[in-house]
Scaffold this motif. Structure first.
Motif, mmCIF file in Angstrom:
data_model
loop_
_atom_site.group_PDB
_atom_site.id
_atom_site.type_symbol
_atom_site.label_atom_id
_atom_site.label_comp_id
_atom_site.label_asym_id
_atom_site.label_seq_id
_atom_site.Cartn_x
_atom_site.Cartn_y
_atom_site.Cartn_z
ATOM 1 N N CYS A 62 24.291 41.781 49.455
ATOM 2 C CA CYS A 62 24.285 41.574 50.944
ATOM 3 C C CYS A 62 24.628 40.107 51.106
ATOM 4 C CB CYS A 62 22.928 41.829 51.414
ATOM 5 S SG CYS A 62 22.869 41.578 53.023
ATOM 6 N N LEU A 63 26.109 39.870 51.540
ATOM 7 C CA LEU A 63 26.613 38.657 51.618
ATOM 8 C C LEU A 63 26.308 37.905 53.098
ATOM 9 C CD1 LEU A 63 29.950 39.143 49.810
ATOM 10 C CD2 LEU A 63 27.879 38.412 48.540
ATOM 11 N N SER A 64 26.124 36.698 53.066
ATOM 12 C CA SER A 64 26.022 36.047 54.248
ATOM 13 C C SER A 64 26.895 34.790 54.237
ATOM 14 C CB SER A 64 24.643 35.643 54.690
ATOM 15 O OG SER A 64 24.139 34.474 53.761
ATOM 16 N N ASN A 65 27.056 33.982 55.386
ATOM 17 C CA ASN A 65 27.974 33.033 55.352
ATOM 18 C C ASN A 65 27.211 31.902 54.341
ATOM 19 O OD1 ASN A 65 29.367 33.841 57.399
ATOM 20 N ND2 ASN A 65 28.241 33.068 59.042
ATOM 21 N N GLU A 66 26.072 31.637 54.272
ATOM 22 C CA GLU A 66 25.472 30.737 53.430
ATOM 23 C C GLU A 66 24.758 31.319 52.041
ATOM 24 O OE1 GLU A 66 25.743 27.639 53.850
ATOM 25 O OE2 GLU A 66 26.889 27.909 55.775
ATOM 26 N N GLY A 67 25.374 32.154 51.509
ATOM 27 C CA GLY A 67 24.880 32.760 50.198
ATOM 28 C C GLY A 67 24.743 34.379 50.198
ATOM 29 N N GLY A 68 23.602 34.751 50.070
ATOM 30 C CA GLY A 68 23.364 36.314 50.160
ATOM 31 C C GLY A 68 22.179 36.762 49.169
ATOM 32 N N LEU A 69 22.007 38.325 48.915
ATOM 33 C CA LEU A 69 20.948 38.757 48.217
ATOM 34 C C LEU A 69 21.770 39.630 47.054
ATOM 35 C CD1 LEU A 69 18.111 39.415 47.656
ATOM 36 C CD2 LEU A 69 17.982 41.060 49.049
ATOM 37 N N LEU A 70 21.377 39.410 45.689
ATOM 38 C CA LEU A 70 21.924 40.235 44.667
ATOM 39 C C LEU A 70 20.754 40.878 44.381
ATOM 40 C CD1 LEU A 70 24.145 41.396 42.809
ATOM 41 C CD2 LEU A 70 23.514 39.484 41.511
ATOM 42 N N THR A 71 20.890 42.266 44.111
ATOM 43 C CA THR A 71 19.793 43.130 43.772
ATOM 44 C C THR A 71 20.518 43.951 42.375
ATOM 45 O OG1 THR A 71 18.546 43.177 45.695
ATOM 46 C CG2 THR A 71 18.072 44.984 43.937
ATOM 47 N N VAL A 72 19.716 43.962 41.343
ATOM 48 C CA VAL A 72 20.442 44.638 39.950
ATOM 49 C C VAL A 72 19.048 45.609 39.576
ATOM 50 C CG1 VAL A 72 21.030 44.632 37.683
ATOM 51 C CG2 VAL A 72 21.716 42.757 39.352
ATOM 52 N N GLY A 73 19.650 46.911 39.522
ATOM 53 C CA GLY A 73 18.903 48.021 39.073
ATOM 54 C C GLY A 73 18.049 48.933 40.515
ATOM 55 N N GLY A 74 18.767 48.683 41.406
ATOM 56 C CA GLY A 74 18.675 49.465 42.699
ATOM 57 C C GLY A 74 18.891 48.580 43.835
ATOM 58 N N TYR A 75 18.513 48.774 45.007
ATOM 59 C CA TYR A 75 19.047 48.184 46.120
ATOM 60 C C TYR A 75 17.723 47.992 47.165
ATOM 61 C CZ TYR A 75 19.398 53.069 48.060
ATOM 62 O OH TYR A 75 18.895 54.402 48.357
ATOM 63 N N ASN A 76 17.726 46.878 47.878
ATOM 64 C CA ASN A 76 16.766 46.397 48.840
ATOM 65 C C ASN A 76 16.907 46.797 50.388
ATOM 66 O OD1 ASN A 76 14.681 44.969 50.319
ATOM 67 N ND2 ASN A 76 15.142 43.244 49.390
ATOM 68 N N THR A 77 16.349 47.869 50.668
ATOM 69 C CA THR A 77 16.312 48.442 52.123
ATOM 70 C C THR A 77 15.992 47.675 53.259
ATOM 71 O OG1 THR A 77 14.372 49.578 52.062
ATOM 72 C CG2 THR A 77 16.531 51.014 51.443
ATOM 73 N N SER A 78 15.183 46.647 52.830
ATOM 74 C CA SER A 78 14.559 45.874 53.969
ATOM 75 C C SER A 78 15.513 44.904 54.562
ATOM 76 C CB SER A 78 13.496 44.905 53.451
ATOM 77 O OG SER A 78 13.707 44.002 52.256
ATOM 78 N N VAL A 79 16.729 44.850 53.918
ATOM 79 C CA VAL A 79 17.773 43.979 54.712
ATOM 80 C C VAL A 79 18.692 44.951 55.420
ATOM 81 C CG1 VAL A 79 17.822 42.327 52.484
ATOM 82 C CG2 VAL A 79 19.451 44.259 52.600
ATOM 83 N N ASN A 80 18.548 46.186 55.509
ATOM 84 C CA ASN A 80 19.233 46.906 56.114
ATOM 85 C C ASN A 80 18.818 46.778 57.878
ATOM 86 O OD1 ASN A 80 20.115 47.892 53.827
ATOM 87 N ND2 ASN A 80 19.482 49.769 54.132
ATOM 88 N N ALA A 81 19.964 46.847 58.621
ATOM 89 C CA ALA A 81 19.698 46.778 60.066
ATOM 90 C C ALA A 81 18.654 48.147 60.436
ATOM 91 C CB ALA A 81 21.006 46.990 60.830
ATOM 92 N N ALA A 82 18.033 47.926 61.623
ATOM 93 C CA ALA A 82 17.119 48.826 62.266
ATOM 94 C C ALA A 82 17.907 49.948 62.704
ATOM 95 C CB ALA A 82 16.162 48.035 63.235
ATOM 96 N N GLY A 83 17.165 51.136 62.798
ATOM 97 C CA GLY A 83 17.772 52.257 63.371
ATOM 98 C C GLY A 83 18.960 52.906 62.793
ATOM 99 N N ALA A 84 19.968 53.732 63.323
ATOM 100 C CA ALA A 84 20.850 54.432 62.751
ATOM 101 C C ALA A 84 21.907 53.616 62.141
ATOM 102 C CB ALA A 84 21.780 55.685 63.945
ATOM 103 N N SER A 85 22.222 52.394 62.534
ATOM 104 C CA SER A 85 22.997 51.511 62.001
ATOM 105 C C SER A 85 22.697 51.003 60.534
ATOM 106 C CB SER A 85 23.409 50.159 62.886
ATOM 107 O OG SER A 85 22.398 49.349 62.944
ATOM 108 N N GLY A 86 21.447 51.346 60.229
ATOM 109 C CA GLY A 86 20.770 51.037 58.949
ATOM 110 C C GLY A 86 20.636 52.075 57.988
ATOM 111 N N VAL A 87 21.106 53.176 58.391
ATOM 112 C CA VAL A 87 21.110 54.301 57.373
ATOM 113 C C VAL A 87 22.349 54.076 56.221
ATOM 114 C CG1 VAL A 87 21.406 56.921 57.447
ATOM 115 C CG2 VAL A 87 20.087 55.797 59.064
ATOM 116 N N VAL A 88 21.920 54.389 55.165
ATOM 117 C CA VAL A 88 22.825 54.149 54.144
ATOM 118 C C VAL A 88 23.800 55.269 53.884
ATOM 119 C CG1 VAL A 88 23.140 54.185 51.449
ATOM 120 C CG2 VAL A 88 21.135 52.903 52.627
ATOM 121 N N GLN A 89 24.893 54.929 54.071
ATOM 122 C CA GLN A 89 26.260 55.817 53.841
ATOM 123 C C GLN A 89 26.818 55.814 52.646
ATOM 124 O OE1 GLN A 89 28.382 56.727 57.857
ATOM 125 N NE2 GLN A 89 27.920 54.484 57.789
#
Length: 329
Positions: A153-180
């Protein structure tokens, strides 16, 4: 960040690159390296570091040590010697376990590698049949990683890298945060199918055509389209703004002068991928502030090359999940 060596691990900062396989960084022996966020890695301070002997997967051999030389699309080059040592992802407070991996120790870096803040690069593209990447070596740590998945999950000042899975806490709330999920090819690159683009507005214009091979590359700053599609996209945004009070800005070539820096009046761009999965590219991602008040496109023409590269400007502010074993993105 990566922590390398024993007994006291040394921190090295790296850019994540899903378009290449080499993981390497500056070392104290380098006389042609720039100044970076962290000190150059000191090989002599690691009791577990071993130079890698020459073999069939080396770019050359110097003093019986495996040598590498890697050039990149924008013209930068790095070269140095390969070694084996323990490495863990992240900083010490995260407590991630060390794994023995194959790394590179720069003796030369040019252009953007010399100028960038990070000490090196973390190549995360798929390896070939005879040479594991550092990412694949981490996957072999089955006591801690049970899935060949990584996410960024990249941002203007860095981001978050997860290996072995993914972190849903960084997803947006509601329908826009559903994984496609869309199908992904895993062969040298992480490829997906791009079916169409459209500038969203009152009269939505579909931009379709020959996208060519499409792959996701975090190491490429901009997003690149074949020349015809690039021109169509620019023209469609201009046409939208002409119908909507210039989107509150003054056009200036591939840039816009925007009073107050608000991009709210620019349109979203819709990407339709395989399986008719639709994702939006927002103005805050496809426009960047080049100079104060001047925002320019974060996408470029790939010329006559029939290839679409979805770079960091497309990935930014998304949780992009690479399910390698499931071959889906």
């Amino acid at each position: 960040d990566i922590l390398v060596g024993t007994p006291v691990p040394q921190r090295v900062s790296v850019i994540v690159d899903t378009g290449s396989t080499l993981t390497a960084f500056t070392c104290t022996e380098c006389n042609d390296c720039g100044k970076h966020l962290d000190a150059h890695f000191d090989f002599s301070r690691s009791s577990s570091a071993k130079w890698m002997p020459c073999g069939f997967d080396c770019d050359g051999c110097r003093h019986n040590v495996c040598h590498y030389r890697q050039s990149y699309t924008e013209g930068s080059t790095i070269e140095g010697s390969r070694f084996i040592d323990y490495a863990s992802l992240g900083d010490a407070f995260q407590g991630n376990p060390p794994v023995k991996v194959h790394l590179g120790c720069h003796t030369l870096e040019t252009r953007l590698f010399y100028q960038q803040k990070a000490n090196g690069i973390f190549g995360m593209a798929p390896g070939d049949f005879h040479k594991d990447t550092v990412l694949e070596e981490f996957y072999k740590d089955m006591d801690h990683i049970n899935a060949k998945i990584f996410a960024m999950c990249l941002s203007n000042e860095g981001g978050l890298l997860t290996v072995g899975g993914y972190n849903t806490s960084v997803n947006a709330a509601g329908a826009s945060g559903v994984v496609q999920w869309v199908k992904m090819t895993v062969q040298k690159y992480y490829g997906i199918t791009l079916k169409s683009l459209s500038v969203q507005g009152v009269s939505e214009q579909i931009i379709s055509g020959r996208f060519g091979r499409t792959f996701v590359d975090s190491g490429t700053t901009f997003t690149y389209f074949p020349e015809g599609l690039y021109n169509n996209l620019k023209n469609s945004i201009s046409a939208y703004c002409q119908q909507n009070e210039q989107c509150g800005s003054i056009p200036a070539g591939s840039c816009w002068k925007i009073q107050g820096g608000s991009l709210a009046r620019f349109p979203n761009i819709k990407f339709v991928l395989s399986g008719d999965v639709a994702v939006s590219w927002t103005p805050s991602a496809y426009l960047y502030e080049k100079n104060e008040g001047f925002y320019c496109y974060g996408f470029e023409s790939n010329g006559r090359v029939l290839e679409t590269v979805l770079g960091a400007t497309w990935m930014i502010r998304r949780n992009v999940i690479f399910d390698v074993s499931g071959k889906q993105l």
